[in-house]
Scaffold this motif. Sequence first.
Motif, mmCIF file in Angstrom:
data_model
loop_
_atom_site.group_PDB
_atom_site.id
_atom_site.type_symbol
_atom_site.label_atom_id
_atom_site.label_comp_id
_atom_site.label_asym_id
_atom_site.label_seq_id
_atom_site.Cartn_x
_atom_site.Cartn_y
_atom_site.Cartn_z
ATOM 1 N N GLY A 90 0.814 -1.206 0.000
ATOM 2 C CA GLY A 90 0.000 0.000 0.000
ATOM 3 C C GLY A 90 0.847 1.255 0.000
ATOM 4 O O GLY A 90 0.585 2.199 -0.753
ATOM 5 N N LYS A 91 1.876 1.271 0.823
ATOM 6 C CA LYS A 91 2.747 2.450 0.900
ATOM 7 C C LYS A 91 3.539 2.615 -0.390
ATOM 8 O O LYS A 91 3.732 3.740 -0.883
ATOM 9 C CB LYS A 91 3.666 2.318 2.105
ATOM 10 N N LEU A 92 4.004 1.507 -0.958
ATOM 11 C CA LEU A 92 4.753 1.602 -2.205
ATOM 12 C C LEU A 92 3.854 2.051 -3.357
ATOM 13 O O LEU A 92 4.265 2.844 -4.214
ATOM 14 C CB LEU A 92 5.384 0.248 -2.529
ATOM 15 N N LEU A 93 2.618 1.570 -3.356
ATOM 16 C CA LEU A 93 1.687 1.989 -4.398
ATOM 17 C C LEU A 93 1.314 3.456 -4.248
ATOM 18 O O LEU A 93 1.108 4.163 -5.238
ATOM 19 C CB LEU A 93 0.430 1.113 -4.354
ATOM 20 N N ASN A 94 1.221 3.916 -3.014
ATOM 21 C CA ASN A 94 0.946 5.328 -2.778
ATOM 22 C C ASN A 94 2.051 6.189 -3.395
ATOM 23 O O ASN A 94 1.785 7.210 -4.028
ATOM 24 C CB ASN A 94 0.828 5.590 -1.282
ATOM 25 N N SER A 95 3.298 5.766 -3.228
ATOM 26 C CA SER A 95 4.411 6.495 -3.828
ATOM 27 C C SER A 95 4.311 6.482 -5.346
ATOM 28 O O SER A 95 4.582 7.491 -6.015
ATOM 29 C CB SER A 95 5.745 5.873 -3.387
ATOM 30 N N ARG A 96 3.913 5.339 -5.895
ATOM 31 C CA ARG A 96 3.781 5.228 -7.355
ATOM 32 C C ARG A 96 2.662 6.142 -7.871
ATOM 33 O O ARG A 96 2.791 6.774 -8.920
ATOM 34 C CB ARG A 96 3.487 3.777 -7.717
ATOM 35 N N LEU A 97 1.553 6.203 -7.121
ATOM 36 C CA LEU A 97 0.463 7.094 -7.505
ATOM 37 C C LEU A 97 0.917 8.553 -7.479
ATOM 38 O O LEU A 97 0.560 9.345 -8.352
ATOM 39 C CB LEU A 97 -0.733 6.892 -6.577
ATOM 40 N N GLY A 98 1.700 8.898 -6.456
ATOM 41 C CA GLY A 98 2.205 10.262 -6.370
ATOM 42 C C GLY A 98 3.097 10.601 -7.546
ATOM 43 O O GLY A 98 3.029 11.706 -8.112
ATOM 44 N N ALA A 99 3.946 9.636 -7.940
ATOM 45 C CA ALA A 99 4.827 9.852 -9.080
ATOM 46 C C ALA A 99 4.023 10.005 -10.366
ATOM 47 O O ALA A 99 4.323 10.845 -11.218
ATOM 48 C CB ALA A 99 5.812 8.694 -9.202
ATOM 49 N N ALA A 100 2.962 9.186 -10.501
ATOM 50 C CA ALA A 100 2.134 9.272 -11.702
ATOM 51 C C ALA A 100 1.408 10.606 -11.772
ATOM 52 O O ALA A 100 1.257 11.196 -12.847
ATOM 53 C CB ALA A 100 1.124 8.124 -11.718
ATOM 54 N N ALA A 101 0.977 11.102 -10.600
ATOM 55 C CA ALA A 101 0.240 12.369 -10.574
ATOM 56 C C ALA A 101 1.104 13.558 -10.970
ATOM 57 O O ALA A 101 0.591 14.625 -11.322
ATOM 58 C CB ALA A 101 -0.350 12.594 -9.186
#
Length: 465
Positions: free
Chosen positions: A187-198
């Motif tokens: 979950g935390k790693l995916l949150n970082s990925r979402l932030g990068a995508a945004a």
Amino acid sequence: DFPMNKFSKTLLASSLFASAGAHAAAFQLAEVSTSGLGTAYAGNAAVADNASVVANNPALMTQFKQAEMSAGGVLVQADVDINGTLAGTVNASHNNIIPKAVIPNLYFVTPINDRFAMGAGMNVNYGLKSRFSPDYSAGVYGGNTRLSAINFNLSGAYNLGYGLSIGAGLNAIYSDAEIIRHLGVGGKLLNSRLGAAASNPRVQAALAANPVLAAQLNSAAKTLAQMDNHTEVSRLSGDEWSLGWNAGIAYDINENNRIGAAYHSAVNVKFKGQYSNNFPTAFNSLLPQLSVLGIQAPVTQATGGQEIPGNLTLHLPAYWEISTYHKMTDRLAMQFSYKRTEWEKFKSLDAYGNAGNTLFSKAENYNDASRVALGVSYDVNEALTLRAGIAYDETASITSPSISIPDTDRTWYSVGATYRFTPNLSTDFGFAHLRGSHNTFTEGSAVFNVKSRANLYGLNLNYKF
């Protein structure tokens, strides 16, 4: 960088069959009898020591002159440790992922006349049990898994004369499975990925034009960051009956030498069970939009903990074996086996909802696996027979290795004995030590090294009527 597509596709599928790395290849089991355990299961299709021939080669039932039964089991004590790193920095190690388990067996053979014999049996050809901590950092790759495929067999055999016998059987297989996977640090790693995508200009433009989507994306990122390691990302349970068949042939070259061959058909187990995860159902309204933005969602369908129907077809592979038995002296005998399991047909694992929607999909790309074994037996006297054996098992998982299936090449070292209390009552003892080769591989953003050892303890009771 945590690959989202890998995350979603391994929710359950990659870990449906976590092997101890200590039996036969992948999730196949070799432990059909204790007498066989003592010789590392060498000569299975040619040796007629007791009623366990029902599971190995039904043609050997013509060797019995009176009714006989055998009952017992093998205790598996595996030691499988995983050392790993997730996303380059997160510790993904876990020890003792395989709990103790007993693999039971029960067989009965009776001659009907001088040429025809029948038999029945119960054993487990495929199965596994693995357990990772709910807070395991790489919980999406490894969790709790239980699978048993109990085989009930009814067989017949006919002596054609001139030393040649044939046999065949019908198998009813009861398969029961429960699989649980957890989020870990995903979950935390995916949150970082979402932030990068945004932060991508194209995504930023799309979000600026769609404030509702921007709010949903922001809420999803916060939700992922707050999810605990033990959040369930998948739970599947189900049971099913399936049918298969087996056949065998045995030829007595002379009174001291025999050759046998046996074949067990492939079986398709069509599970119909219940699927769930603890991702909020609000994710479902966001999934299509994320796909448009090029962001792979963490789940294909969020259920909010509610169970939904799901179905999965498991392909249990066919296997065949050729064995020989040679009586070297009045007391000493040797036996040999070559076994081939057709794992190559196990290409992928796919689960679907009732509407035909994909719940998960995972490429397996297994390879056919061979097993060779050599054993000896020695009659100390009329009451005691000693056994020993060695075997080598090939791994079935080379193309797509996983900690959920920590399969590796392994070597068996076995000893055993039969003690006859009376001419009709005897007991088999067996012990085997299995050593697996160290296996290092990459799975997603993780690097794993798997070490596996196992001790097997067998005990059977045999009685002639």
